[in-house]
Scaffold this active site. Sequence first.
Site, short mmCIF file in Angstrom:
data_model
loop_
_atom_site.label_atom_id
_atom_site.label_comp_id
_atom_site.label_asym_id
_atom_site.label_seq_id
_atom_site.Cartn_x
_atom_site.Cartn_y
_atom_site.Cartn_z
N ASP A 91 0.80 -1.22 0.00
CA ASP A 91 0.00 0.00 0.00
C ASP A 91 0.83 1.27 0.00
O ASP A 91 2.03 1.23 -0.13
CB ASP A 91 -0.96 -0.01 1.19
CG ASP A 91 -2.21 0.77 0.85
OD1 ASP A 91 -2.51 0.93 -0.34
OD2 ASP A 91 -2.89 1.23 1.77
N TYR A 146 8.15 -10.00 4.95
CA TYR A 146 8.25 -8.54 5.03
C TYR A 146 9.29 -8.17 6.06
O TYR A 146 9.55 -8.93 7.00
CB TYR A 146 6.91 -7.94 5.49
CG TYR A 146 5.85 -7.84 4.43
CD1 TYR A 146 5.66 -6.67 3.71
CD2 TYR A 146 5.02 -8.92 4.14
CE1 TYR A 146 4.67 -6.56 2.74
CE2 TYR A 146 4.03 -8.84 3.17
CZ TYR A 146 3.86 -7.65 2.47
OH TYR A 146 2.89 -7.55 1.51
#
EC number: 5.4.99.12
Length: 375
Positions: A91, A146
């Site tokens: 995002d 991540y």
Amino acid sequence: EENGHQNKRLKSDADEEDAEDQNKKLPKRKIVLLMAYSGKGYHGMQRNVGSSQFKTIEDDLVSALVQSGCIPENHGEDMKKMSFQRCARTDKGVSAAGQIVSLKVRLIDDILEKINNHLPSHIRILGLKRVTGGFNSKNKCDARTYSYMLPTFAFAHKDHDVQEELYRLDRETLERVNKLLACYKGTHNFHNFTSQKGPRDPSAKRYIMEMFCGEPFVRENVEFAVIQVKGQSFMMHQIRKMIGLVIAIVKGYAAESIMERSWGEEKVDVPKAPGLGLVLEKVHFEKYNRRFGNDGLHEPLEWTEEEEKIAVFKEQYIYPTIINTEREEKSMANWLNTLPIHDFNSSAVEMQTNNKDSKKSSDAEGSDGCGDDSD
């Protein structure tokens, strides 16, 4: 002279047309591209066709694919035509060192060089591999890793008066951080770590394979550390909330018992750490590699040869952006100032609303994604 100049121009126009004709004759092949990008200034990875004021990474990528001659212009307008799929929908502001997209392209000569020539320097295609015709980078992905880079003063106890540039993380605090992060391993109900999912929504259950904080290091006089998390898939805001909760506990704003409570049915308002430090590091295709990686036609989706290029890109574009933005905008310091007034309990009314919303909401699979983890 004038004629000679005109002839040259006509010849170069003709050459371009010839190249374009050649491209049109090339068969389309399914490939994956290994992408790295700095997400600052972008509204995430995923393209929003018809919403030009919110620029995304895919806007720049599609434009480069068209300009380089890999795809016809109409495929840029309708991405289904090239079977385009991204592995994770990072995002707003989130970067990636190992994003994977799958699509059908014409395999032109010097394809990587030509695509990169039409991309800004903070977006790079670092690798390309042929894959099976039915390959879909989101569905075939078994896990995603991540990382989250943060200044270590985030872990300083609330009762200590801390000068941000002078703070250094001690061994005991790092061990406590890692003990708490390890609690996330396994399968838990993360409905409190995203929005619009009720406690009984089966898709709120997620499997975390590993989570830990590495050794701290100093950049620009500030000490930073990197937290790494590998999971099957993540929901919107999930990673940022997982980290936000650990910070709140270590700083002394919440009891350790709140973690266990947050996996139960009651509503807990989990604080969400800033999006700045989040980076999609790597996506994993273990099942695909076992089945097709050594079939003689396809290569395994491993990127050992590209590791050095990935490391260089991170040092050049991702880490400096995180460090400089943190110094200028103080996103972590400002967020930490909200923790003393954070209310971990939310009202029953809000819980009912969330439960209603969760029935309507679609799953944000693959996203920390989903539009987030990011924003």
